[in-house]
Design an enzyme around this catalytic site. Structure first.
Site, PDB file in Angstrom:
ATOM      1  N   ARG A  38     -13.878  -7.294   2.993  1.00  0.00           N
ATOM      2  CA  ARG A  38     -12.470  -7.093   2.615  1.00  0.00           C
ATOM      3  C   ARG A  38     -11.647  -8.331   2.963  1.00  0.00           C
ATOM      4  NH1 ARG A  38     -10.174  -2.386   2.213  1.00  0.00           N
ATOM      5  NH2 ARG A  38      -8.770  -3.588   0.912  1.00  0.00           N
TER       6      ARG A  38
ATOM      7  N   GLN B  75     -10.413  -3.649  -2.901  1.00  0.00           N
ATOM      8  CA  GLN B  75     -11.654  -3.069  -2.371  1.00  0.00           C
ATOM      9  C   GLN B  75     -12.845  -3.396  -3.286  1.00  0.00           C
ATOM     10  OE1 GLN B  75     -12.188  -0.881   0.552  1.00  0.00           O
ATOM     11  NE2 GLN B  75     -14.286  -1.393   0.014  1.00  0.00           N
TER      12      GLN B  75
ATOM     13  N   CYS C 203     -16.134   2.756   0.971  1.00  0.00           N
ATOM     14  CA  CYS C 203     -15.005   1.877   1.293  1.00  0.00           C
ATOM     15  C   CYS C 203     -14.540   2.050   2.729  1.00  0.00           C
ATOM     16  CB  CYS C 203     -13.856   2.125   0.316  1.00  0.00           C
ATOM     17  SG  CYS C 203     -13.339   3.841   0.231  1.00  0.00           S
TER      18      CYS C 203
ATOM     19  N   ARG D  77       0.875  -1.180   0.000  1.00  0.00           N
ATOM     20  CA  ARG D  77       0.000   0.000   0.000  1.00  0.00           C
ATOM     21  C   ARG D  77       0.907   1.223   0.000  1.00  0.00           C
ATOM     22  NH1 ARG D  77      -5.103   2.098   3.486  1.00  0.00           N
ATOM     23  NH2 ARG D  77      -6.028   0.573   2.087  1.00  0.00           N
TER      24      ARG D  77
ATOM     25  N   ASP E 119     -16.880   8.166  -1.487  1.00  0.00           N
ATOM     26  CA  ASP E 119     -15.574   8.017  -0.826  1.00  0.00           C
ATOM     27  C   ASP E 119     -15.172   9.396  -0.313  1.00  0.00           C
ATOM     28  OD1 ASP E 119     -13.047   7.134  -0.009  1.00  0.00           O
ATOM     29  OD2 ASP E 119     -12.190   7.184  -2.030  1.00  0.00           O
TER      30      ASP E 119
ATOM     31  N   HIS F 201      -7.413   0.786  -6.315  1.00  0.00           N
ATOM     32  CA  HIS F 201      -7.612   0.044  -5.056  1.00  0.00           C
ATOM     33  C   HIS F 201      -8.389  -1.236  -5.385  1.00  0.00           C
ATOM     34  CE1 HIS F 201      -7.796  -0.793  -0.937  1.00  0.00           C
ATOM     35  NE2 HIS F 201      -8.674   0.077  -0.503  1.00  0.00           N
TER      36      HIS F 201
HETATM   37  N1   CP Z   1     -11.107   0.742   2.721  1.00  0.00           N
HETATM   38  C1   CP Z   1      -9.832   0.691   3.108  1.00  0.00           C
HETATM   39  O1   CP Z   1      -8.922   0.428   2.323  1.00  0.00           O
HETATM   40  O2   CP Z   1      -9.635   0.941   4.435  1.00  0.00           O
HETATM   41  P1   CP Z   1      -8.237   1.079   5.172  1.00  0.00           P
HETATM   42  O3   CP Z   1      -7.621   2.366   4.708  1.00  0.00           O
HETATM   43  O4   CP Z   1      -8.577   1.090   6.636  1.00  0.00           O
HETATM   44  O5   CP Z   1      -7.371  -0.080   4.797  1.00  0.00           O
HETATM   45  N1  NVA Z   2      -9.578   7.362  -1.737  1.00  0.00           N
HETATM   46  C1  NVA Z   2      -9.223   6.934  -0.402  1.00  0.00           C
HETATM   47  C2  NVA Z   2      -9.518   5.489  -0.224  1.00  0.00           C
HETATM   48  C3  NVA Z   2      -9.252   4.976   1.165  1.00  0.00           C
HETATM   49  C4  NVA Z   2      -9.570   3.520   1.321  1.00  0.00           C
HETATM   50  C5  NVA Z   2      -7.771   7.228  -0.132  1.00  0.00           C
HETATM   51  O1  NVA Z   2      -6.934   6.918  -0.990  1.00  0.00           O
HETATM   52  O2  NVA Z   2      -7.459   7.788   0.920  1.00  0.00           O
END
Ligand code: CP
Ligand code: NVA
Length: 339
Positions: free
Chosen positions: A322, A136, A270, A106, A229, A133
């Protein structure tokens, strides 16, 4: 279906059949978990999780999923490894690939997750980059399938920053699996034209439709799913809030939007979501901008508290999924076929 040794870094790399297989495998693993049937199919394997950004769901999903499959897990956080500071992603990939059987990443750049995939020699899973992502989307689509029983033909609206990692990935997923995707946002927040064109091309084969509108009532009329989101994503500078609030405050998901959708519609996010004052950011933004933008004065931004807490909302089922879907991705890419 055999996905052994495949990377999972964007849904663009997968056929509709492969994505559907992963969703079905997730449902199967979820059933096994609920029934207490052990599934330690990967007990001789170890994986490493590389996180440059914070996470609750993705990290925990990988850790619990891996432990359920019998694997060992190492977590490396933003300050815990040599990567980026003293060691390139390419060198890191060549080291980790000799110790581990799979790598989750990540971080910021899609090109970093691609480099890990190119140089590690083991499956690499994208746990979120600025661009995509993909894990997700599997959880989101499993949730929709659980709720409606099917995916093809679902009328799906994504409202908010449509060119962030979620907007991009949901559009790709919809194109691949034949959903009718509508992006609702001011024009300047629509995805790159090149990516829209790629999705329109995919949609020709799957029967999906891909549309965008600035009109939130038109874009949510009689749809099955309303998804949103955060307005500012991880890694974006704080100053972005200024313009983003101006662009998106009128696109908050509230009860009037939910009632404009079908009576059977669901609300998805998400997570994490800003829907009250119980977060540091929510509180700060509401104090700084609440007078200028009354909609955010209670720390409610992309969605109201009323919607999150309503019967429309499936956000916690989605969050649980998830884990089941990430487990399926690891199992499918690290072993021979599971039906
Ligand atoms: N939705 C999601 O990716 O959550 P986190 O940032 O907590 O991993
Ligand atoms: N768009 C958001 C998604 C988090 C799961 C981010 O990248 O922060």
């Amino acid at each position: 279906m055999n996905l052994k040794t495949r990377n999972f870094i964007t849904l663009l790399d997968f056929t509709p059949q492969e994505i559907n297989y992963l969703i079905d495998l997730s449902a199967h693993l979820k059933d096994e978990k609920y029934e207490g049937i052990p599934h330690k199919h990967l007990s001789d394997k170890n994986i490493v999780l590389l996180f440059q950004k914070d996470s609750t769901r993705t990290r925990c999903a990988f850790e619990v999923g891996a432990l359920d499959l019998g694997m060992g897990v190492t977590f490396l956080g933003p300050s815990g490894s040599q990567m980026n500071k003293k060691e390139s992603v390419k060198d890191t990939a060549r080291v980790l690939g000799r110790m581990y059987d799979g790598i989750e990443f990540r971080g910021y750049k899609q090109k970093d997750v691609e480099a890990l995939a190119e140089f590690s020699g083991v499956p690499v899973w994208n746990g979120l980059t600025d661009k995509y992502h993909p894990t997700q989307i599997l959880a989101d689509f499993l949730t929709i399938k659980e709720k409606f029983g099917y995916l093809k033909g679902i009328n799906f609206t994504y409202i908010g920053d449509s060119r962030n990692n979620m907007g991009n990935s949901l559009m790709i997923g919809s194109a691949k699996l034949g959903l009718n995707f509508i992006g609702v946002a001011p024009k300047e927040l629509w995805p790159d034209k090149d990516l829209i064109d790629v999705c329109l091309e995919i949609a020709k084969d799957t029967g999906a439709t891909i549309k965008f509108t600035e009109d939130k009532m038109e874009g949510t009329k009689d749809v099955d799913v309303i998804y949103t989101d955060v307005w500012v994503s991880m890694g974006e500078p704080k100053e972005v809030w200024n313009t983003r609030l101006e662009q998106l405050n009128n696109y908050q998901v509230d009860m009037s939007l939910m009632k404009n959708a079908k009576s059977t519609a669901i609300f998805m996010h998400c997570l994490p979501a800003f829907h009250d004052k119980e977060t540091e950011v929510g509180k700060n933004i509401s104090e700084e901008f609440g007078t200028l933008y009354p909609r955010v004065k209670n720390g409610e931004m992309e969605v109201t508290d009323e919607v999150i807490e309503s019967n429309y909302s499936v956000v916690f089922q989605e969050a649980e999924n998830r884990m089941h879907t990430i487990k399926a991705v690891m199992l499918a890419t690290m072993s021979d076929s599971y039906e």
